[in-house]
Design an enzyme around this catalytic site. Structure first.
Site, short mmCIF file in Angstrom:
data_model
loop_
_atom_site.label_atom_id
_atom_site.label_comp_id
_atom_site.label_asym_id
_atom_site.label_seq_id
_atom_site.Cartn_x
_atom_site.Cartn_y
_atom_site.Cartn_z
N ASP A 79 2.91 56.77 29.17
CA ASP A 79 2.30 55.60 28.52
C ASP A 79 3.25 54.40 28.54
O ASP A 79 2.90 53.33 28.05
CB ASP A 79 1.96 55.93 27.06
CG ASP A 79 0.68 56.74 26.93
OD1 ASP A 79 0.02 56.95 27.96
OD2 ASP A 79 0.34 57.17 25.82
N ASP A 113 -17.54 17.28 52.38
CA ASP A 113 -17.01 18.65 52.36
C ASP A 113 -17.73 19.49 51.32
O ASP A 113 -18.10 20.63 51.56
CB ASP A 113 -15.50 18.63 52.03
CG ASP A 113 -14.68 18.27 53.25
OD1 ASP A 113 -15.18 18.48 54.36
OD2 ASP A 113 -13.54 17.79 53.07
#
EC number: 1.3.7.7
Length: 508
Positions: free
Chosen positions: A36, A294
């Site tokens: 852990d 664009d």
């Protein structure tokens, strides 16, 4: 609890450790078995911090299981207090060590008798909360602890600051672009003539918390972290809070107007409209870009969005509202706050998806075949498998999304970064096509790589040759549609005739 090899939000103790290690001179003791204790490695590997991670594991081993944990945990707390001299030590179990059902409150009380600094137990239900919820609760707990402590000692700051000021709540270690967002928010507040009273927890001292009551308002830029603390401060001191995320041109302006409203209600006389116009028209390039040719090339393109509530909601709004991109579905893994997310994004997308299952998300992406994905590290993997470009917009993330260069997502500079990310995430068709015509470093095999590693269909030479004639930017979609057509009709291999039939049948 379920076994998983991928989690969008980690277990509760990771959230607690993120908060503890964000503060200066705070140490965390993790009561946990080996296995852990990966937080130290994760933080030092990913977030590129210069300092050691201030977390120590009090290992639960067979000796502890035989004799009990109290002696070992208390000894570790007292030893770290003597070695490091922290202002605060936070003790946290993990979901594994919580099974032991030990009285950790008693451990903390015992350790406090010998320790010179403060000792606190992060009181979080490890089976009910995930990383984000635990981080929010732990931050609230630490703030409450120090405000109550200052109140008892008569050290609580009285009244408000002379000039408008703010507490910025919620920037942490391992957060998505949090350091850059923090810098941008401080710059934005300075431009607005607002002093930053405290900024917590990243880089703050727990001794600064007693002056939080002096701020005119609290800013909570991230939905997941800081709201509980802001509500506590509002309840205790009447300090209003603003939880509008300043991400994108529209939401940044809305956040600034809300700040104007809040501080004018307390006696200030400010008008930020000229500032908003100046920033929108001349500093942020996003508004100009959204009207350029664009951006018009992206109009109507399909995208999907997935991430935490804050980033997924903000990016969905930017795509749909500011760039004219069709968001097929938007999703979040924050199931505990799904209602808020639905409310925020439902008008900007066709479908809302709430899930913690990466497999379900991957299937949803494959089903709609978007032109681009905006998601987490896992969605990047899915995109590579399906040959769909992906822009990473939310944690969990890998090391390349902890950039060294300045890349905020918030404020007006953030709008530029997000616009770049969105535009560059869409495959530009001519680029792919020109590579095929003129060649280059890419080989034909790389350009025509399969969209799925486990395809059960064989392509004949004439079928593959015909497929290779199709421009690269639509080839993946044609291939998927053809394979679906072949499976539906029981073909085992795909030749040129099957490809022609599929194109006629499904318009591929």
């Amino acid at each position: 609890m379920k076994l998983a090899y991928w989690m969008y939000a980690g277990p509760a103790h990771i959230g607690t450790l993120r908060i503890a290690s964000s503060f200066k001179n705070v140490h965390a003791i993790m009561h946990a078995p080996i296995g852990d204790d990966y937080f130290n490695v994760m933080r030092s590997m990913l977030s590129r911090e210069r300092d050691f991670t201030p977390v120590t594991t009090s290992v639960v081993d067979r000796n502890v299981l035989a004799r009990g944990s109290q002696e070992k945990v208390v000894d570790n707390i007292v030893r770290k207090d003597a070695e490091e001299h922290p202002d605060l030590i936070v003790l946290t179990p993990t979901c594994t060590s919580s099974i032991l059902q030990e009285d950790l409150h008693n451990f903390v009380e015992r350790a406090q008798l010998e320790a010179k600094g403060d000792v606190m137990l992060a009181d979080v239900n490890h089976y009910r909360y995930n990383e984000l919820q635990a981080a929010d609760r732990t931050l609230d707990q630490i703030v409450q602890y120090y405000i109550e402590k200052a109140r008892k000692r008569g050290e609580l700051a009285e009244g408000k600051t002379a000039k408008p000021s703010v507490n910025i709540i919620g920037t942490t270690t391992l957060g998505f672009h949090n350091n850059h967002d923090c810098t941008e928010l401080k710059r934005l507040m300075a431009d607005l003539g607002i002093k930053v009273n405290t900024l917590i927890p990243e880089g703050a001292s727990v001794n600064d918390l007693k002056k939080m009551s002096q701020a005119w308002f609290n800013l909570v830029p991230y939905r997941e972290l800081g709201l509980t603390t802001a509500r506590y401060l509002e309840e205790q001191f009447g300090t209003p809070y603003i939880d509008i995320t300043p991400m994108g041109v529209v939401e940044t302006a809305r956040c600034i107007r809300k700040i104007q409203q809040v501080i004018n209600a307390q006696g200030a006389e400010v008008d930020y409209e000229n500032f908003i116009n100046e920033q929108t028209l001349h500093v942020s390039q996003a508004a100009w870009f959204s009207r350029s040719i664009d951006c018009q090339n992206l109009t109507g393109k399909k995208a999907v969005v997935f991430g935490d509530n804050t980033h997924a909601a903000a990016i969905t709004k930017i795509l749909a509202r500011e760039m004219g991109i069709h968001v097929v579905w938007a999703g979040t893994y924050c199931k505990y706050d799904a209602g808020w997310f639905r409310e925020q994004v439902s008008e900007y997308c066709d479908e809302v998806l709430i899930s913690e299952d990466h497999g379900e998300i991957g299937d949803a992406i494959a089903r709609v075949e978007p032109s681009a994905i905006f998601g987490t590290q896992m969605e990047r993997h899915v995109g590579k498998r399906l040959d769909i470009p992906c822009g990473v917009i939310a944690a969990p993330i890998h090391v390349q999304n902890f950039p060294i260069g300045y890349k905020p997502f918030m404020g007006y500079e953030g709008t530029n970064q997000i616009t770049d990310l969105i535009y560059n995430s869409f495959t530009l068709g001519m680029e792919d096509h020109l590579l095929e015509i003129f060649g280059g470093h890419d080989t034909k095999e790389v350009i025509t790589r399969g969209i799925s590693a486990d395809s059960d269909l064989n392509w004949t030479k004439d079928g593959q040759a015909e497929l290779n004639k199709i421009p690269g930017f639509v080839r993946g979609k044609v291939k998927r549609n053809t394979e679906k057509f072949a499976r539906d009709r029981g073909f085992k291999e795909i030749n040129a005739e099957v490809l022609y039939a599929a194109k006629e049948a499904v318009g591929a």
